[in-house]
Scaffold this motif. Structure first.
Motif, short mmCIF file in Angstrom:
data_model
loop_
_atom_site.label_atom_id
_atom_site.label_comp_id
_atom_site.label_asym_id
_atom_site.label_seq_id
_atom_site.Cartn_x
_atom_site.Cartn_y
_atom_site.Cartn_z
N GLY A 197 -1.40 -41.95 -49.30
CA GLY A 197 -1.26 -40.88 -50.29
C GLY A 197 -1.23 -39.47 -49.75
N ILE A 198 -1.16 -39.31 -48.41
CA ILE A 198 -0.97 -37.96 -47.88
C ILE A 198 0.51 -37.62 -47.98
CG2 ILE A 198 -1.20 -36.42 -45.89
CD1 ILE A 198 -3.35 -38.27 -44.79
N PHE A 199 0.80 -36.49 -48.61
CA PHE A 199 2.17 -35.98 -48.70
C PHE A 199 2.22 -34.70 -47.88
CE2 PHE A 199 4.43 -38.13 -52.41
CZ PHE A 199 3.53 -39.16 -52.52
N ALA A 200 2.39 -34.85 -46.56
CA ALA A 200 2.42 -33.69 -45.67
C ALA A 200 3.72 -33.64 -44.88
CB ALA A 200 1.23 -33.75 -44.71
N LEU A 201 4.28 -34.81 -44.55
CA LEU A 201 5.56 -34.83 -43.84
C LEU A 201 6.65 -34.30 -44.78
CD1 LEU A 201 5.06 -38.33 -42.18
CD2 LEU A 201 5.01 -36.09 -41.02
N ARG A 202 6.44 -34.52 -46.09
CA ARG A 202 7.31 -33.94 -47.10
C ARG A 202 6.39 -33.33 -48.17
NH1 ARG A 202 9.83 -31.44 -50.46
NH2 ARG A 202 11.81 -32.09 -51.40
N PRO A 203 5.90 -32.09 -47.89
CA PRO A 203 4.99 -31.46 -48.85
C PRO A 203 5.75 -30.93 -50.07
CG PRO A 203 5.39 -30.01 -46.99
CD PRO A 203 6.19 -31.25 -46.74
N ALA A 204 5.03 -30.35 -50.99
CA ALA A 204 5.71 -29.73 -52.15
C ALA A 204 6.44 -28.46 -51.70
CB ALA A 204 4.69 -29.40 -53.22
N ASP A 205 7.46 -28.10 -52.42
CA ASP A 205 8.17 -26.84 -52.16
C ASP A 205 7.61 -25.72 -53.01
OD1 ASP A 205 10.29 -27.93 -50.36
OD2 ASP A 205 10.64 -29.17 -52.12
N VAL A 206 7.17 -26.10 -54.20
CA VAL A 206 6.62 -25.11 -55.13
C VAL A 206 5.37 -25.71 -55.75
CG1 VAL A 206 7.04 -23.83 -57.29
CG2 VAL A 206 8.94 -24.29 -55.73
N LEU A 207 4.33 -24.89 -55.87
CA LEU A 207 3.11 -25.33 -56.57
C LEU A 207 2.93 -24.45 -57.80
CD1 LEU A 207 0.35 -26.81 -56.87
CD2 LEU A 207 -0.61 -25.07 -55.34
N LEU A 208 2.82 -25.08 -58.95
CA LEU A 208 2.46 -24.35 -60.18
C LEU A 208 1.02 -24.73 -60.47
CD1 LEU A 208 5.70 -25.04 -62.30
CD2 LEU A 208 5.17 -23.05 -60.87
N LEU A 209 0.15 -23.73 -60.36
CA LEU A 209 -1.29 -23.98 -60.46
C LEU A 209 -1.83 -23.31 -61.72
CD1 LEU A 209 -3.43 -25.33 -58.55
CD2 LEU A 209 -3.95 -23.02 -57.76
N GLY A 210 -2.41 -24.11 -62.57
CA GLY A 210 -2.91 -23.58 -63.85
C GLY A 210 -4.36 -23.18 -63.76
N SER A 211 -4.64 -21.93 -64.14
CA SER A 211 -6.03 -21.47 -64.15
C SER A 211 -6.24 -20.64 -65.42
CB SER A 211 -6.33 -20.62 -62.92
OG SER A 211 -5.61 -19.41 -63.02
N GLU A 212 -7.48 -20.21 -65.61
CA GLU A 212 -7.81 -19.40 -66.80
C GLU A 212 -6.94 -18.16 -66.88
OE1 GLU A 212 -9.80 -20.17 -69.22
OE2 GLU A 212 -10.52 -22.01 -68.29
N SER A 213 -6.52 -17.64 -65.71
CA SER A 213 -5.74 -16.40 -65.73
C SER A 213 -4.23 -16.65 -65.86
CB SER A 213 -6.04 -15.56 -64.48
OG SER A 213 -5.90 -16.37 -63.35
N GLY A 214 -3.84 -17.91 -66.02
CA GLY A 214 -2.42 -18.20 -66.22
C GLY A 214 -1.89 -19.15 -65.17
N VAL A 215 -0.56 -19.30 -65.15
CA VAL A 215 0.06 -20.21 -64.18
C VAL A 215 0.50 -19.40 -62.97
CG1 VAL A 215 1.99 -21.79 -63.75
CG2 VAL A 215 0.86 -21.78 -65.99
N GLN A 216 -0.07 -19.79 -61.82
CA GLN A 216 0.25 -19.11 -60.56
C GLN A 216 1.32 -19.93 -59.84
OE1 GLN A 216 -3.34 -19.05 -58.23
NE2 GLN A 216 -2.34 -17.93 -56.58
N THR A 217 2.31 -19.23 -59.25
CA THR A 217 3.37 -19.95 -58.53
C THR A 217 3.22 -19.70 -57.03
OG1 THR A 217 4.85 -19.58 -60.39
CG2 THR A 217 5.88 -20.22 -58.31
#
Ligand code: 5RP
Length: 220
Positions: free
Chosen positions: A196-216
């Protein structure tokens, strides 16, 4: 905001990455399920989807989104999926829902991987979440011994058989400071389908949801 609201917010934000008239890759899990709900609202704008699990395929069907077999498409423009952990390099641990192998396949077929997570998934070093490893049943104990030699505490996930007919071993207690190396090393063990490690093909974009909104976050 509770965790589900954060998941819904990132799933909604991911719709902006869905190109018109194309077939897209769809992940597995509760965050991906919110994405499937969102996708249903724009289903007339896409050709269809390739699912990373039987569970997601079933949900896509229920929402009337045409399903494609990966073998029948040349490639996917985007893959949207959640993660169990994600680090600052957009490497991930996935497979909490036991769909890691198909997720890795669909991700590999996609030009862009958009990871959607609530802020609780963001870590500095991967490994607090037990690392899932999909294993061919006859190799279960052999692989478990090999994983213990790496310094982890392997535990077979009881009552779980993957969509591919295999078992999952969750490895507790790892501190994954070199994710790409460990991903390759575990995948080299006879009997391991993938881990389950995805490092050889990591994400290109991370959308991270927090109290202050969605961070890209985007590194590439
Ligand atoms: C399934 C996965 C999921 O993406 C991961 O478990 C995150 O799930 P959730 O969105 O329910 O928190 O890898 O195999």
């Amino acid at each position: 905001m509770d965790q589900n609201e954060l998941k819904r917010a990132v799933a909604q934000a991911a719709l902006a990455y869905v190109p018109e008239g194309q077939i897209i890759g769809v992940g597995t899990g509760s965050t991906a399920n919110f994405f499937i709900e969102g996708l249903a609202s724009i289903r007339d704008r896409i050709r269809g989807a390739v699912a990373s699990s039987e569970a997601s395929a079933q949900r896509l069907r229920v929402h009337g989104i045409p399903l494609f077999d990966l073998n029948d498409v040349e490639g996917l423009s985007v893959y949207v999926d959640g993660a169990d952990e994600v680090d600052g390099g957009l490497c991930m641990i996935k497979g909490g829902g036991a769909a890691l192998t198909r997720e890795k396949i669909v991700a590999a077929a996609s030009s862009k991987f958009v990871c959607i997570c609530d802020a609780s998934k963001r870590v500095d070093v991967l490994g607090r979440f037990p690392l899932p490893v999909e294993v061919i049943p006859m190799a279960r104990e052999l692989v478990a011994r090999g994983l213990a030699e790496l310094g982890g505490r392997p535990k077979v996930r009881e009552g779980v058989i993957t969509d591919n007919g295999n078992v999952i071993i969750d490895v507790h207690g790892l501190s994954i400071t070199a994710p790409a190396e460990l991903e390759a090393r575990i995948n080299n063990m006879p009997g391991v389908v993938t881990n389950g490690i995805f490092a050889l093909r990591p994400a290109d974009v991370l959308l991270l949801g927090s109290e202050s909104g969605v961070q890209t976050l985007s590194l590439r």
